[in-house]
Design an enzyme around this catalytic site. Structure first.
Site, PDB file in Angstrom:
ATOM      1  N   SER A 112     -44.540   6.736  17.082  1.00  0.00           N
ATOM      2  CA  SER A 112     -45.555   7.893  17.165  1.00  0.00           C
ATOM      3  C   SER A 112     -44.895   9.199  17.273  1.00  0.00           C
ATOM      4  CB  SER A 112     -46.416   7.517  18.383  1.00  0.00           C
ATOM      5  OG  SER A 112     -47.164   8.631  18.793  1.00  0.00           O
ATOM      6  N   TYR A 161     -47.734   5.878  27.356  1.00  0.00           N
ATOM      7  CA  TYR A 161     -47.742   5.735  25.842  1.00  0.00           C
ATOM      8  C   TYR A 161     -46.683   6.465  25.231  1.00  0.00           C
ATOM      9  CZ  TYR A 161     -49.363   5.851  20.993  1.00  0.00           C
ATOM     10  OH  TYR A 161     -49.238   5.787  19.610  1.00  0.00           O
ATOM     11  N   LYS A 164     -43.238   4.806  23.322  1.00  0.00           N
ATOM     12  CA  LYS A 164     -43.042   5.161  21.773  1.00  0.00           C
ATOM     13  C   LYS A 164     -41.324   5.760  21.595  1.00  0.00           C
ATOM     14  CE  LYS A 164     -46.845   3.561  19.888  1.00  0.00           C
ATOM     15  NZ  LYS A 164     -46.725   2.403  19.105  1.00  0.00           N
TER      16      LYS A 164
END
Ligand code: ADP
Length: 248
Positions: free
Chosen positions: A139, A152, A156
């Site tokens: 991401s 999160y 990534k």
């Protein structure tokens, strides 16, 4: 037909970017195992593609299920050329210290452990064949994090680090490992990334993307086709931003 006769596994293939990758891989001549913990979603994506796609219900965070996924591809097709680690989860946007341990563990289990388990079971297959390709869907948040998606985004960044570390060890064996960093797309995860679901949230979110739009599954799938094809045979360890300039 840039993936003619290749056999691919696409995890999280039942929705969003994964479904777009499955579709594009089949168009380019590959046979694809569509892996998703949501078996009905995998079925919905695979069915219209006929014999070139086969649904497989599996959770990438569970060792026995990842082993079964790799075994099934080999048993059914006699080979495995490509593994796309696309299955991912996010936590709700919130200050970092308020994310509970269960949510953190879920992120670690899917976004991190899932990549580890895929390597654990697919690397021996790739080593025996003296070739193979991994593609990790990371991401933009792993490179240029924004507030309130801390764990999160960190997962990534780990995926990008894993891509580089895997690439350097596997390069002498003819096995390539790359990543794609998509800017958020119009998928079910979008309200999570935007921190809400109103027009105002959307406008503010898009305003930080220089090209002025979200990603589509097709944008990500076209980059995936390239990175997994023999056209990219000297490309390894990269994390390709497909983000309309968001990380600039
Ligand atoms: P994206 O925007 O990244 O494409 P989606 O939520 O649309 O996100 O798609 C993610 C897909 O990954 C969903 O189909 C979901 O069921 C799947 N998925 C999530 N966690 C797992 C897991 N542990 N194992 C397999 N598939 C998973």
């Amino acid at each position: 037909m840039r993936l003619q006769d290749k056999v691919a596994i696409v995890t999280g293939g039942g929705s969003g970017f994964g479904a777009g990758i499955v579709q594009a891989f089949v168009e380019e001549g590959a046979t694809v195992m569509v892996v998703d913990r949501d078996g009905a979603a995998a079925q919905r994506v695979a069915e219209p593609l006929g014999a070139k796609a086969r649904p497989f219900t599996g959770d990438v965070s569970k060792s026995a299920e990842v082993e079964a996924m790799v075994d099934a591809a080999q048993r059914e097709y006699g080979r495995l050329d490509i593994v796309v680690n696309n299955a991912g989860v996010a936590h709700l946007p919130a200050p970092m210290e308020t994310i509970d341990e269960e949510a953190f563990d879920r992120i670690a289990a899917v976004n991190m452990r899932g990549i580890y388990l895929a390597a654990r079971y697919a690397v021996p297959v790739f080593k025996a064949a003296e070739k193979g390709v991994f593609l990790n869907i990371a991401s933009t948040g792993g490179v240029s994090p924004r507030p309130n998606l801390t764990w999160y985004n960190a997962s990534k960044a780990w995926a990008i680090g894993a891509t580089r570390a895997m690439a350097v060890e596997l390069a002498p064996l003819g096995i390539r490992v790359n990543a794609i960093n998509p800017v958020a797309g119009d998928t079910p995860l979008l309200p999570t990334f935007m921190g809400g679901d109103t027009d105002e949230h959307r406008k503010r979110f898009i305003s930080v993307i220089p090209m002025g739009r979200l990603s589509t599954p097709r944008d990500i799938a076209m980059a995936a086709v390239y990175l997994c094809s023999d056209e990219a045979s000297l490309v390894t360890g990269v994390a390709l931003e497909v983000d309309g300039g968001r990380c600039l």
